[in-house]
Design an enzyme around this catalytic site. Structure first.
Site, PDB file in Angstrom:
ATOM      1  N   ALA A   8       1.059  -1.237   0.024  1.00  0.00           N
ATOM      2  CA  ALA A   8       0.046   0.126  -0.028  1.00  0.00           C
ATOM      3  C   ALA A   8       0.748   1.289  -0.186  1.00  0.00           C
ATOM      4  CB  ALA A   8      -1.033  -0.091   1.287  1.00  0.00           C
ATOM      5  N   ASN A 102       4.838  -3.204 -13.237  1.00  0.00           N
ATOM      6  CA  ASN A 102       5.430  -2.861 -14.230  1.00  0.00           C
ATOM      7  C   ASN A 102       6.075  -3.812 -15.002  1.00  0.00           C
ATOM      8  OD1 ASN A 102       4.407  -0.039 -14.678  1.00  0.00           O
ATOM      9  ND2 ASN A 102       6.077   0.704 -13.326  1.00  0.00           N
ATOM     10  N   LYS A 204       3.249   0.296 -23.004  1.00  0.00           N
ATOM     11  CA  LYS A 204       3.927   0.741 -21.976  1.00  0.00           C
ATOM     12  C   LYS A 204       5.389   0.592 -21.871  1.00  0.00           C
ATOM     13  CE  LYS A 204       3.362   2.045 -17.339  1.00  0.00           C
ATOM     14  NZ  LYS A 204       2.696   1.722 -15.711  1.00  0.00           N
ATOM     15  N   ASN A 208       9.315   2.055 -20.626  1.00  0.00           N
ATOM     16  CA  ASN A 208       9.849   1.344 -19.435  1.00  0.00           C
ATOM     17  C   ASN A 208      11.372   0.758 -19.908  1.00  0.00           C
ATOM     18  OD1 ASN A 208       8.041   2.113 -17.506  1.00  0.00           O
ATOM     19  ND2 ASN A 208       6.928   0.247 -17.835  1.00  0.00           N
ATOM     20  N   SER A 273      10.841   6.134 -12.555  1.00  0.00           N
ATOM     21  CA  SER A 273      10.787   5.612 -11.387  1.00  0.00           C
ATOM     22  C   SER A 273      12.039   4.853 -11.243  1.00  0.00           C
ATOM     23  CB  SER A 273       9.761   4.420 -11.407  1.00  0.00           C
ATOM     24  OG  SER A 273       9.931   3.660 -12.447  1.00  0.00           O
ATOM     25  N   GLU A 285      14.285  -2.151 -11.218  1.00  0.00           N
ATOM     26  CA  GLU A 285      13.497  -3.261 -11.764  1.00  0.00           C
ATOM     27  C   GLU A 285      13.916  -3.629 -13.045  1.00  0.00           C
ATOM     28  OE1 GLU A 285       8.924  -2.765 -10.920  1.00  0.00           O
ATOM     29  OE2 GLU A 285       9.793  -0.804 -11.397  1.00  0.00           O
TER      30      GLU A 285
END
Length: 324
Positions: A8, A102, A204, A208, A273, A285
């Protein structure tokens, strides 16, 4: 409807706050100061001039929450294998797991048909931990578009966007994905159910795959990367390689590479990010955004020289920064 949001933080907190406000029985898995603040004074969401607070159940260990109708996993892709065991108390016979993550999803080749049906991706699911521990039949795909941040413990700020595209791996419009989309819409989101969600995943992923690593290597914003002739060309070359892989896998691209780059340029002076993670000393990532595309290229017999070059530089950058 019972929904547990596992992770969260920014996106998970955004989802949890709005779903709770709309009347869904929401529970949150969080940790550290953010969890402590939620328990003490609730979870607040700020969006423009609007601010509200909800008071859902929140814990670091979800064992007490019991089986859910939906579990929304809103973690970084590389974090998910490590929480599969802790997810188990949330999984009943009909629990669906929504991967708001992602990159290339670990379930990508489930219900796709053809010779690659059921193929596992070691880059995003080492040891088949998610495939075996969650099960691809539970998976609902999700492409995340909002940008949000944890402004302070207990407070999530929505920066931009309100769309979460959803889809079954099979492309069917099932009752469970329809119910989830309706809940998202009732909570104030756009939640189209896509019969070909993989097409949207790839569009997307183009950004990325290219902009995230280039930003981590150069410390540049999207605007700067797109304005510089050299870095723009690198991003374009990476996207074109990925496009060939996607086409070989049956993907239909609704936009071309140059239009996708212009869309990123229009975002302006935004730090990706991955650059933000690098600056904060967090793991990058790399596998879900870059290594998985290399792996898929090998599966369909296509070379990825530009992606390989940038990936090698990125991995060393991550190691030297302590973010591997």
């Amino acid at each position: 409807m019972r929904i547990c949001v596992y992770g969260a933080g920014a996106i998970g907190g955004l989802l949890g706050a709005r779903l709770a406000r709309s009347g869904v029985d929401v529970s949150l898995v969080a940790r550290g100061p953010h969890l402590a603040a939620i328990r003490e004074k609730g979870l607040s969401l700020e969006s423009g001039a609007e601010r509200f607070t909800v008071y859902p159940q929140a814990a670091e260990d979800p064992a007490s929450f019991g089986p859910q109708d939906y579990v929304i996993v809103a973690l970084k892709a590389h974090q998910v294998p490590g929480v599969v065991e802790r997810l188990q108390p949330l999984l009943g016979p009909k629990t669906a797991v929504v991967l708001a993550v992602n990159g290339v999803p670990w379930w990508y080749f489930h219900a796709i048909g053809g010779e690659l049906e059921g193929r596992r991706l070691a880059s995003v699911d080492p040891g088949d931990v998610q495939w075996n521990g969650i099960g691809p039949e539970r998976a609902i795909g999700c492409v995340v578009y909002p940008a949000a941040e944890v402004a302070e413990p207990g407070l999530v700020r929505l920066v931009d966007g309100d769309r979460f595209s959803l889809g079954e791996p099979s492309g069917e419009r099932t009752e469970r994905v329809t119910r989830l989309a309706e809940a998202f819409v009732a909570a104030g989101f756009k939640a189209p159910v896509r019969p070909r969600l993989r097409d949207e995943i790839w569009v997307k992923l183009w950004g990325n795959l290219s902009f995230n690593p280039i930003s981590a290597l150069t410390c540049a914003t999207l605007e700067q990367i797109c304005a510089d002739e050299g870095t723009r060309a690198v991003a374009r070359a990476m996207m074109l390689e990925a496009r060939e892989i996607g086409l070989k896998l049956g993907v239909r691209f609704a936009v071309d590479v140059d239009r996708r780059i212009e869309g990123a340029a229009a975002v302006g002076a935004h730090k990706t990010s991955m650059l933000q993670d690098l600056e904060r000393g967090r793991a990058l990532e790399t596998d879900a955004l870059v290594t998985a595309v290399q792996e898929m290229g090998r599966l369909v017999g296509l070379p990825t020289p530009s992606i390989d070059l940038v990936a090698a530089l990125l991995r060393l950058r991550a190691r030297t920064a302590g973010c591997a």
